[in-house]
Write a protein that holds these residues in place. Sequence first.
Motif, mmCIF file in Angstrom:
data_model
loop_
_atom_site.group_PDB
_atom_site.id
_atom_site.type_symbol
_atom_site.label_atom_id
_atom_site.label_comp_id
_atom_site.label_asym_id
_atom_site.label_seq_id
_atom_site.Cartn_x
_atom_site.Cartn_y
_atom_site.Cartn_z
ATOM 1 N N LEU A 110 3.155 9.840 8.273
ATOM 2 C CA LEU A 110 2.971 8.842 7.007
ATOM 3 C C LEU A 110 2.121 9.099 6.388
ATOM 4 O O LEU A 110 0.689 9.155 6.927
ATOM 5 N N HIS A 111 2.133 9.081 5.315
ATOM 6 C CA HIS A 111 1.034 9.276 4.208
ATOM 7 C C HIS A 111 0.088 7.904 3.815
ATOM 8 O O HIS A 111 0.454 6.817 4.565
ATOM 9 N N ASN A 112 -0.816 8.087 3.124
ATOM 10 C CA ASN A 112 -1.804 6.986 3.173
ATOM 11 C C ASN A 112 -1.138 5.441 2.639
ATOM 12 O O ASN A 112 -1.594 4.381 2.830
ATOM 13 N N SER A 113 0.026 5.765 1.894
ATOM 14 C CA SER A 113 0.619 4.653 1.396
ATOM 15 C C SER A 113 1.589 4.039 2.347
ATOM 16 O O SER A 113 2.247 2.844 2.170
ATOM 17 N N GLY A 114 1.965 4.431 3.621
ATOM 18 C CA GLY A 114 2.736 4.176 4.491
ATOM 19 C C GLY A 114 4.108 4.818 4.348
ATOM 20 O O GLY A 114 5.063 4.545 5.181
ATOM 21 N N PHE A 139 5.404 -1.601 2.638
ATOM 22 C CA PHE A 139 5.964 -2.490 1.507
ATOM 23 C C PHE A 139 5.089 -2.696 0.281
ATOM 24 O O PHE A 139 5.478 -2.491 -0.660
ATOM 25 N N TRP A 140 3.878 -2.978 0.680
ATOM 26 C CA TRP A 140 2.982 -3.249 -0.321
ATOM 27 C C TRP A 140 2.410 -1.996 -1.236
ATOM 28 O O TRP A 140 2.124 -2.078 -2.361
ATOM 29 N N ASN A 141 2.619 -0.882 -0.654
ATOM 30 C CA ASN A 141 2.289 0.232 -1.136
ATOM 31 C C ASN A 141 3.387 1.275 -1.636
ATOM 32 O O ASN A 141 3.507 1.604 -2.885
ATOM 33 N N ALA A 142 4.294 1.699 -0.543
ATOM 34 C CA ALA A 142 5.094 2.488 -1.024
ATOM 35 C C ALA A 142 6.459 1.933 -1.789
ATOM 36 O O ALA A 142 6.738 2.562 -2.630
ATOM 37 N N PRO A 178 -3.945 -5.182 3.548
ATOM 38 C CA PRO A 178 -2.766 -3.988 3.482
ATOM 39 C C PRO A 178 -2.468 -3.031 2.290
ATOM 40 O O PRO A 178 -2.083 -1.945 2.270
ATOM 41 N N LEU A 179 -3.233 -3.359 1.354
ATOM 42 C CA LEU A 179 -3.346 -2.813 0.041
ATOM 43 C C LEU A 179 -4.463 -1.499 -0.074
ATOM 44 O O LEU A 179 -5.348 -1.385 0.230
ATOM 45 N N LEU A 180 -3.622 -0.404 -0.315
ATOM 46 C CA LEU A 180 -4.231 0.766 -0.598
ATOM 47 C C LEU A 180 -4.855 0.812 -1.936
ATOM 48 O O LEU A 180 -4.131 0.325 -2.918
ATOM 49 N N LEU A 181 -5.953 1.190 -2.168
ATOM 50 C CA LEU A 181 -6.561 1.153 -3.527
ATOM 51 C C LEU A 181 -6.380 2.546 -3.982
ATOM 52 O O LEU A 181 -6.626 3.303 -3.563
ATOM 53 N N ALA A 182 -6.260 2.609 -5.371
ATOM 54 C CA ALA A 182 -6.351 3.724 -6.250
ATOM 55 C C ALA A 182 -6.955 3.493 -7.465
ATOM 56 O O ALA A 182 -7.350 2.738 -8.045
ATOM 57 N N PHE A 183 -7.474 4.991 -7.945
ATOM 58 C CA PHE A 183 -8.262 5.169 -9.277
ATOM 59 C C PHE A 183 -6.894 5.309 -10.444
ATOM 60 O O PHE A 183 -6.102 5.945 -10.002
ATOM 61 N N ASP A 184 -7.113 4.554 -11.253
ATOM 62 C CA ASP A 184 -5.968 4.623 -12.473
ATOM 63 C C ASP A 184 -6.716 4.978 -13.840
ATOM 64 O O ASP A 184 -7.650 4.090 -14.198
ATOM 65 N N GLN A 185 -6.181 5.825 -14.667
ATOM 66 C CA GLN A 185 -6.829 6.153 -15.986
ATOM 67 C C GLN A 185 -6.763 4.892 -16.765
ATOM 68 O O GLN A 185 -7.758 4.690 -17.697
ATOM 69 N N ASP A 211 -4.798 -1.759 -6.944
ATOM 70 C CA ASP A 211 -3.867 -1.683 -5.801
ATOM 71 C C ASP A 211 -2.802 -0.467 -6.273
ATOM 72 O O ASP A 211 -2.552 -0.232 -7.556
ATOM 73 N N PHE A 212 -2.535 0.371 -5.238
ATOM 74 C CA PHE A 212 -1.701 1.511 -5.462
ATOM 75 C C PHE A 212 -0.524 1.358 -6.114
ATOM 76 O O PHE A 212 0.210 2.201 -6.912
ATOM 77 N N ALA A 213 0.121 0.230 -5.827
ATOM 78 C CA ALA A 213 1.455 -0.162 -6.121
ATOM 79 C C ALA A 213 1.619 -0.177 -7.804
ATOM 80 O O ALA A 213 2.496 0.120 -8.360
ATOM 81 N N ASN A 214 0.282 -0.773 -8.277
ATOM 82 C CA ASN A 214 0.392 -0.744 -9.757
ATOM 83 C C ASN A 214 -0.080 0.448 -10.443
ATOM 84 O O ASN A 214 0.179 0.453 -11.482
ATOM 85 N N ALA A 215 -0.850 1.395 -9.644
ATOM 86 C CA ALA A 215 -1.477 2.402 -10.360
ATOM 87 C C ALA A 215 -0.402 3.520 -10.863
ATOM 88 O O ALA A 215 0.649 3.635 -10.316
#
Length: 939
Positions: free
Chosen positions: A302-306, A356-359, A542-549, A599-603
């Motif tokens: 499983l990747h970091n996003s689940g 769910f929240w990430n992938a 449950p949220l994976l955080l992400a950098f987004d341009q 949050d990763f889902a929006n990135a």
Amino acid sequence: MATTSCFRRFYSVIFLVVPLALPCAPEAVAQGPPSENGALRFSPIASGRYAFQDTVGERIQNNIDQWLLPAPDANPGMLEMFRVRDRLPKPALVPWAGEFVGKYLISAIQALRMTDDPRLESKVAQVVAELIRTQAEDGYLGPFTKEERLLGNWDLWGHYHVMLALMMWHERTGDQAALACVVRAADLICNVYLEGDRRPKDAGSTEMNLSIIHGFGRLYRHTGDERYLRMMNRIVEDWESPETGDYYRQGLAGVPFYKTPKPRWESLHGIQGLVELYRITGDASYKAAFENLWHGIHDYDLHNSGAFSTNEQAVGSPFRTGAVETCCHVAWAYMSVDMLALTGDPAVADCLEQGFWNATLGYQHPSGRWSTYNTPSNGVREASAHSIVFQARHGTPELNCCSVNAPRGLGMLSEWAIMREGADGLVVNFYGPMETDLPVMDGRNVRLRQETAYPRDGRVRIMLGLDTPTVFKLSLRVPAWSQHTVVNVNGDPVEGVVPGAYFVLEREWREDDSIDLQLDMTLRTWVGDEERAETVSLYYGPLLLAFDQKRNTVDTNALPPLDFGNLAYTPLPVEEEAFPPLVCFEFTTADGGKIVLSDFANAGAYGTHYASWLPAVNLPPPAFRLSLPENGARLPEGPNRFAWQGPARAENKTYTLLVSETASMETPVSALADLDKSRVILKAELESEHTYYWTVQAVNAHGRVEAMDGPRSFVVDAALENPFLINPALAGYRDDDLVVGAWLRSNGTPVYGVLEKETGTAAAEGRNGKTDGAVRFNGEGMLRYTVPEFPHRECTLFLWACPEGEPAGHIRQLFSAWARSMDDPLRVFLRDNLLHVGIEGGGNAGLPGEPIPFDVWTHIAVVKNGADLSLYLNGTLRQQGKAPARLDQTAAANIALGANPNYSGNESYTGRLAEFALYARAMTEEEVRRVYETGLNLE
């Protein structure tokens, strides 16, 4: 009172629609056998109604408006391909085209549980009716010609999805025509693959086509037709064939999924058939096999996003950088819903939540218009219609495996968000703004409303609505990551809340009762390894955080590192925009700068580049797992080999092996510290027939990390023969990391290693002119050596070779570790006059052919250093390329010179070989040159 009236207003709208569909459903269920022999812990609530609000509700509605409603009309070939299957010119379809309408309908039927939109109900009914009308007289329900029907392509796979969709529609509406259509298709399949000489495996593409076992299980529970159970048993038998995945036996043996013969994602649906067999027969071995396979994916893939899968299969590592396919994650989520129902394990619900929240929200664009094929941890979001456009055809411009499958991730919420336990218990797995109306017992319903901004923060209030006071059990999932959870019932605090468990409240519930949860949203970390080394992933709840341009001025190729020792953050307000993130935080980088994480889902929603594996400094060692011995193993007296995941030589860290008489590991009887390798021979004197426990700690200047799956137990058994005492090479590598080595002076006798087979060889003149200085292979021979295991991360091969005869177009193996199909951790072979280096498994790799002279001695060195693969000839670097960083999935237990060790085909070498060695570490360029110039040091 305001709360009560809100409940009643909401459900007065919802249930204007529901009674039209639900009363017939019990009749459909009643057609099956009167009882099941294998019990589930939880079950989805088929007659429940769900309304999700806020981000999730918007995503569901956008998906309905932008995809589920327009897709059939915008892609009329979805059904038309069934009508023109025998017309000319012959349709040029992808092998899995028959799945498209089935996947679409599954998604749409699931969505109907979460909306009162009459447009969707009408659209689904229309598509179902038209699909049924396309069925051939013999029951065929696919898009291929009469000559091909069920005999190839992924035709059984397509039937599986169509049959599943029609059964779901029947369960929802009581539509007998839908069930009859499924029965006709199933009977045709039985006529072809059960009553005749053909077996299901003969359909080919076994990972896909044999997945129909799952559909037959569901159909058996509807009809009780014994032929369908016989078909399931025949597929289980076929799984044992070499060309299939052997999932039942492999699962029973505890083999991780990535080590099975066929670890592609499509097999997950077939593996779900084991749950059906357990429910039908009560045979606990089916349950055990399924659970083991689920854990094998959960623990390793499983990747970091689940999300599950790398390049469409399991590879045994979450740190690989291949494609993370949408269909793979949908199959994993579906399998996990079954796992949750089967076991009632809250860890499975945690897994579903993370995915769910990430992938799931990550692979679907917030607009609902499109979804991805690949949603990488770092990269960009590309519509599947672009990434896999090769699947598009005239009439189906937007259809591909992922576009029709992606909405299921949202739809499955209706199956796991809230479940039933026993006759009257309710289990709350999902937190977020939502309202539900669910049957409890004796025809009474309970209404649950969650008032919360979760996962923006950890506060959740659950309001109950009941017409009359009712006693029932309500179980609340307490996430394992919430280490300090507070629960209040009607304002009064309650005790006994445990992380990673269900908190059970059994009492008489009344109108307007409330439950308040405060979940611990403390920042969590996951330190990367392998291809993600020197990076970290951050989690807020449950949220994976992400950098987004979109939210930063720096770019992903110049990301400043975070300081692991200082991960303090400042919440930022979320501005109004087209696609707002759930959360935004500002972090300070190691150089004192600032970056914003969301949050990763929006990135990447705006087409920007993003990253969720973030560069960092001052990192503790990454998490790792134990390898050998297995938990509960019986070991012989004397020296024994212990191994764990990790590089052959630890970088900037050491390991400590601990052995204790207690699982608490408080009083070790043996402790080996400052180990620089991921293995050791333990020579401690331990008492026979006594249980011991062992674990490993990784240590560096920034922290100490214990193995994720430790401690394990073992028992010393004096009756067992100790291979280390017979030959140390059977138990482990030599202290200098030599796996096997031989001078090859007239024969294959090793200096270190075990020679198990020598055939078709003779003494020959060596490179120094001595008559017995080499071994000649006659084109039919081999030298085969037993190895304790093939090195997983690093290795170096040394060999002098003098090919003879004429170049040949077929493969001629100089060295091979081939164990089975798609499992050769290293091969060096000739084709014509070119020397090739290849790896099969874990993603595959190869170096371009390098010319090599015949009748001339050439020194060959191959070095694998993690993800780097290099070929040296005569001490000079000639080729470089990338390779799988880890080969943990290999079953290689022997290697061969001059041939493939476990394949009898014509791959034999003609010529001479000398001075051979395989090491379990990556030699430097200087070391390679020195061996070429001065020779091996084998003694």
